[in-house]
Design an enzyme around this catalytic site. Sequence first.
Site, PDB file in Angstrom:
ATOM      1  N   ASP A   1     -16.355  10.799 -19.253  1.00 41.92           N
ATOM      2  CA  ASP A   1     -17.485   9.963 -18.877  1.00 41.92           C
ATOM      3  C   ASP A   1     -17.187   8.493 -19.202  1.00 41.92           C
ATOM      4  OD1 ASP A   1     -19.939   9.210 -17.969  1.00 41.92           O
ATOM      5  OD2 ASP A   1     -21.079  10.002 -19.674  1.00 41.92           O
ATOM      6  N   ILE A   2     -17.364   7.626 -18.226  1.00 44.81           N
ATOM      7  CA  ILE A   2     -17.144   6.192 -18.403  1.00 44.81           C
ATOM      8  C   ILE A   2     -18.508   5.510 -18.495  1.00 44.81           C
ATOM      9  CG2 ILE A   2     -16.065   4.114 -17.464  1.00 44.81           C
ATOM     10  CD1 ILE A   2     -14.101   6.323 -18.265  1.00 44.81           C
TER      11      ILE A   2
ATOM     12  N   SER B   1      -7.134   1.740  -4.199  1.00 49.60           N
ATOM     13  CA  SER B   1      -5.948   2.208  -3.477  1.00 49.60           C
ATOM     14  C   SER B   1      -5.022   2.985  -4.399  1.00 49.60           C
ATOM     15  CB  SER B   1      -5.175   1.022  -2.884  1.00 49.60           C
ATOM     16  OG  SER B   1      -5.856   0.464  -1.791  1.00 49.60           O
TER      17      SER B   1
ATOM     18  N   ASP C   1       1.172   4.059  -3.023  1.00 46.83           N
ATOM     19  CA  ASP C   1       0.691   5.425  -2.822  1.00 46.83           C
ATOM     20  C   ASP C   1       1.798   6.444  -3.055  1.00 46.83           C
ATOM     21  OD1 ASP C   1      -1.717   4.305  -2.111  1.00 46.83           O
ATOM     22  OD2 ASP C   1      -1.453   4.600   0.041  1.00 46.83           O
TER      23      ASP C   1
ATOM     24  N   GLU D   1       0.821  -1.208   0.000  1.00 46.93           N
ATOM     25  CA  GLU D   1       0.000   0.000   0.000  1.00 46.93           C
ATOM     26  C   GLU D   1       0.851   1.251   0.000  1.00 46.93           C
ATOM     27  OE1 GLU D   1      -2.693   1.965  -0.827  1.00 46.93           O
ATOM     28  OE2 GLU D   1      -3.874   0.474   0.264  1.00 46.93           O
TER      29      GLU D   1
ATOM     30  N   GLY E   1     -23.248   9.971 -17.884  1.00 49.00           N
ATOM     31  CA  GLY E   1     -23.440  10.801 -16.708  1.00 49.00           C
ATOM     32  C   GLY E   1     -22.954  10.091 -15.458  1.00 49.00           C
TER      33      GLY E   1
END
Length: 652
Positions: free
Chosen positions: A610-611, A569, A318, A314, A629
């Site tokens: 937009d996906i 993550s 990051d 993690e 949307g």
Amino acid sequence: MLFVRSIVAAALAATAVASPISTTHSIHEKRSEVPRGWMKKDVLDRRAVLPMRVGLAQSNLDKGWQWLEEVSHPTSEKYGQHWTAKEVADAFAPSQDSVDAVKAWLASAGISEHRVKQSQSLNFLQFDATVDEAEDLLKTTYHVYEHESGQPHVACDEYSVPSHLKEHIDLVYPTVHFDAKLKPRDTSRSVEKRDNILGIGKGVGKPGSGSLPKGGWRIGNHHHHKLQDDLATCDEYITPDCLRSLYNIPVNKKANSKNSYGIVEYTPQAYVPSDLDLFFANFSRRQIGDRPILDSVDGGVVQQTNMSFNFNGESDLDLEYAMTLVYPQPVTLYQVGDLVEGASFNNFLDAIDGSYCTYDGGDDPTQDAVYPDPYGGYQGPENCGGYAATKVISTSYGYNEHDLTPFYEMRQCHEYMKLGMMGVSVLYSSGDYGVAGNGGQCINGPGINATYNNGTSGRFNPSFPGGCPYVTSVGATQVKNNTDIATSTQPEEACETVIYSGGGFSNVFPLPSYQADAVHTWFADYPPPYGADRFNNSQQTRGFPDISANGANYVIAIDGNFSLVYGTSASSPTSGSILTLINQARYDAGKSSIGFINPVAYAHPEVFNDITEGGNQGCGTPGFSAAPGWDPVTGLGTPNYVKMVELWLSLA
């Protein structure tokens, strides 16, 4: 719950059962049973003196959203005029009416005003009282309780306050609460826990947590310079250059001293310095040797004892991407919690806002770590204040909403509201199991007492804090197979590789006004094939995520090798990096930080990609589907830095 708080809501206060002891008092808190490991002993010695604290209710919480909207909505004349920490503290401090009313009650009971002091945080009135005085004041009887370890504790079964003061008083200590800092019976066992870095279950960073990234599959320890320039392979390997191409992110050239970006990690999760350098050597050579600014909270340590994906994945993920995307802008690492207890989100919030340690009753010792660590870890005092909040804060950890009580979640959510008022953008990953919770659990039936199942059926399990209306919840996308992102007009879809973008509807938080049109439009135009037996379909509760970013096939350096990882993550720190660069542009133009972005984002969805493909399966269903949307899979879509920075620079 070991006790019932009659002050969770005004409705409960209004319907509180009157105490049989006095018609002018009513029960304020009552414990249903003695906590495990404790036994009631004798009544308290009458000569004892108790250090009493009366927690005062916050004021103006009902005005908080209005104040936040004033500085966050793009059409507001006060947009960007963020509050100082002192202004926020003063605005929500207990009212003078509350202070005066409680002091008058104390004086009438023989506790003179010169004996009463108000805490620095303004949330408590403090005084010493004999046992006789305290029992008469609260219409109760104190006993000594003994823990199985032999440690004593003073408490009562219930207590009452004047009925007209219930709206002014949060809680009174010591009374029904068992938050004693226990000393371990077996010191060697505590040392063993510390050395093994196992934690005791309160820390969200413990290995195996469902919110940690998935994968960690090794792809070799050789250099990957070729991936840096080959955008045709971004469907297999996501690198910083892939993200720059997907979201029109420029290579940053400078830093602004006003700008700041914070990444929150929870011990025992920790980055490995040599991993940062391995990553930088392949993707950002000028950064070799660069490290985050360390803010150690409650004994937080970048441990190097346990070296594996479950301990380093993690943090490496990051920081490698956040630091690379915003360089040379520094990144602050909030490392929270010691090696034994770990920590919770509340422990971090305590550190950046000292008043949070006490208001609304303070932290919950059954959920939040207690310091000094009673299990033999960090023995310093709990951090209450002392750390500055960066202007963007990204957290890649989360709970299931069902894991916590509404009171606990509301209290924490109000703190995110206050951070937004101060110009802080707070991002949380939305989860990796679609409509299911961390680990894939789903809920058997309605209500807070419902249990979990193995995820093959049942009600959908929303995440927290992603459902808090004052944070920006970030879902996950992926590059479509066999897609060259340099030539495709819509290269991404909802993430359905290894993980599924967390999304759905809260069972706790109401629908915020900034999101109402988007949610109602989605229900009207793309109604899901499920009813109230599966999720909260009232159209009156908060939907999430708000936005999304790529969360599949990230190349990271981990424990001396390169591996692929997956998860929201990754999506959250990537999104936070983009917001940090927008802040930099605004600071360079003499403007303020962007702060809470949701009102602007929902008012201007055109600045996102937009996906419209993919879903977030879970609980034995296909989950929800991405749609034109906003949708509860990918939110408004993925960032377009060029459009976003133009929009935010146009605002006051």
